[in-house]
Motif scaffolding. Structure first.
Motif, PDB file in Angstrom:
ATOM      1  N   GLU A   1       0.982  -4.692  -1.475  1.00 41.10           N
ATOM      2  CA  GLU A   1       0.746  -3.180  -1.594  1.00 41.10           C
ATOM      3  C   GLU A   1      -0.443  -3.058  -2.416  1.00 41.10           C
ATOM      4  O   GLU A   1      -0.473  -3.490  -3.757  1.00 41.10           O
TER       5      GLU A   1
ATOM      6  N   GLY B   1       0.180   2.027  -3.495  1.00 42.02           N
ATOM      7  CA  GLY B   1       1.576   2.866  -3.531  1.00 42.02           C
ATOM      8  C   GLY B   1       1.301   4.011  -3.707  1.00 42.02           C
ATOM      9  O   GLY B   1       2.080   4.905  -4.793  1.00 42.02           O
TER      10      GLY B   1
ATOM     11  N   LEU C   1      10.056   1.776  -4.009  1.00 43.47           N
ATOM     12  CA  LEU C   1       8.929   1.069  -3.158  1.00 43.47           C
ATOM     13  C   LEU C   1       9.105  -0.205  -3.414  1.00 43.47           C
ATOM     14  O   LEU C   1       8.668  -1.000  -4.301  1.00 43.47           O
TER      15      LEU C   1
ATOM     16  N   GLY D   1       7.914   5.327   3.968  1.00 46.23           N
ATOM     17  CA  GLY D   1       6.657   4.494   4.457  1.00 46.23           C
ATOM     18  C   GLY D   1       6.851   3.730   6.005  1.00 46.23           C
ATOM     19  O   GLY D   1       7.916   4.189   6.354  1.00 46.23           O
ATOM     20  N   ARG D   2       5.934   2.750   6.184  1.00 46.52           N
ATOM     21  CA  ARG D   2       6.314   1.982   7.494  1.00 46.52           C
ATOM     22  C   ARG D   2       7.361   1.018   7.234  1.00 46.52           C
ATOM     23  O   ARG D   2       7.469   0.291   6.351  1.00 46.52           O
TER      24      ARG D   2
ATOM     25  N   SER E   1       7.891  -3.225  -1.728  1.00 47.55           N
ATOM     26  CA  SER E   1       7.217  -3.986  -1.037  1.00 47.55           C
ATOM     27  C   SER E   1       7.049  -5.397  -1.693  1.00 47.55           C
ATOM     28  O   SER E   1       6.962  -5.471  -2.993  1.00 47.55           O
TER      29      SER E   1
ATOM     30  N   LYS F   1       7.185  -4.206   3.809  1.00 47.57           N
ATOM     31  CA  LYS F   1       7.837  -3.079   2.948  1.00 47.57           C
ATOM     32  C   LYS F   1       9.176  -3.209   2.470  1.00 47.57           C
ATOM     33  O   LYS F   1       9.619  -2.690   1.453  1.00 47.57           O
TER      34      LYS F   1
END
Length: 256
Positions: free
Chosen positions: A160, A163, A149, A78-79, A151, A84
Motif C-alpha cells: 500500500e 492508503g 485497512l 477498497g478493492r 493490506s 488488500k
C-alpha cells in the motif's frame, strides 16, 4: 532502465509516502520529496459537520439499511483482491463474536471470500456491499465504529503506497487501524490510530479491541489525524508544496 533514467534526469521527484521515496532512492540513487496524498477541499469540513452527536439517528438508519444488528461495526473500503488482505477481517470476526464487518468494494477475491465467510459461519455478521455510490460510502463510514485497512505485501513485494481511505474514514469521524507496512505508517501512528502486523490476527484483534474499549482516546486520535488533513493531507496544501519545490528547482532565466 527507462524508469531509472527518467528518475535520475528529473529536476525534482515527488513521492506519495516516505516508503515510496525510499524505493525511488534505492532504485535510482535520487532523492524524492514526500508530498503525501489528500482529500479534496471542503470534504473534511463537510464530514465534521455531518459526523457530530446529532448524527446518531442517521447512523441507526444506515445500520438498519445495511442489515446490521446491535454491536460494534468495522468497515473496509477498497478493492477485494489478495493484497488488500480482506480475509484477515473474516478471521477477526471469528475471534470477536460480537463484531460486524462491512466490506465496501469489489474484486477478483470477493466470491472466494464470501464462500470462506459462509464456511466460517459468518454470513449474518459479514456484509458484502460491493461497489457503493459515493453518498453511501460516506454514510457507512460515519456509521462505523472503526475502520480497518489490513493490506499486506503481494507476491511481487508491492505494498500500500499511502492508503487514502484512512483519511476518508478519519474525515467521517471514524477511528482507524492499519497494517504496519508501506505508506500507511505515514498516516497512522500511536497518536492517530493503531497499527498491527498484517500477518497476525491476534495483533489486529488487540488493536481493534483497544480502539473500541477507549472511545475517548479514539476520538482524540481522530481529531489529531483530522488536524493533519487540515495542515498537510489536502490537495490545496499538496499543490502549494509541489509548486514551491518546482519553483526552487527551476533553472535561472535564460538557462536551458
Amino acid at each position: 532502465t527507462r524508469t531509472r533514467e527518467v528518475l535520475q534526469r528529473a529536476s525534482v521527484r515527488f513521492a506519495n509516502s516516505t516508503y515510496t521515496a525510499g524505493l525511488i532512492e534505492q532504485f535510482s540513487g535520487s532523492s524524492a520529496v514526500v508530498t503525501g496524498c489528500g482529500l479534496s477541499p471542503g470534504v473534511l469540513q463537510r464530514e465534521v459537520e455531518r459526523s457530530g452527536p446529532e448524527a446518531a439517528d442517521d447512523h441507526d438508519g444506515v445500520r438498519a439499511s445495511v442489515g446490521l444488528s446491535e454491536g460494534p461495526v468495522l468497515s473496509f473500503l477498497g478493492r477485494v483482491v489478495p493484497d488488500k488482505n480482506v480475509e484477515m477481517l473474516l478471521h477477526l470476526a471469528r475471534e470477536m463474536p460480537g463484531l460486524q464487518v462491512v466490506v465496501m468494494g469489489d474484486g477478483k477475491d470477493r466470491r472466494r471470500l464470501m464462500d470462506v465467510s459462509a464456511r466460517l459461519g459468518l454470513t449474518a455478521r459479514v456484509h458484502w456491499l460491493g461497489l457503493v455510490p459515493e453518498a453511501k460510502k460516506w454514510e457507512v463510514l460515519r456509521a462505523s465504529d472503526v475502520f480497518c485497512l489490513p493490506s499486506r505485501p503481494n507476491d511481487e513485494g508491492s505494498v500500500e503506497g499511502f492508503g487514502i481511505v484512512l483519511l476518508e474514514a478519519t474525515a467521517a469521524g471514524t477511528p482507524v487501524v492499519a497494517a504496519r507496512v508501506g505508506g500507511m505508517v505515514d498516516v497512522v501512528d500511536e497518536t492517530t490510530g493503531a497499527l498491527f502486523d498484517p500477518d497476525d490476527v491476534r495483533d489486529l484483534q488487540r488493536a481493534v479491541e483497544r480502539t473500541l474499549a477507549h472511545p475517548d482516546a479514539a476520538r482524540q486520535a481522530v481529531e489529531r489525524l483530522r488536524q493533519r488533513i487540515r495542515d498537510r493531507y489536502n490537495w490545496a496544501a499538496i499543490a502549494e508544496h509541489v509548486l514551491g519545490r518546482l519553483h526552487d528547482a527551476a533553472p535561472p532565466d535564460g538557462a536551458r
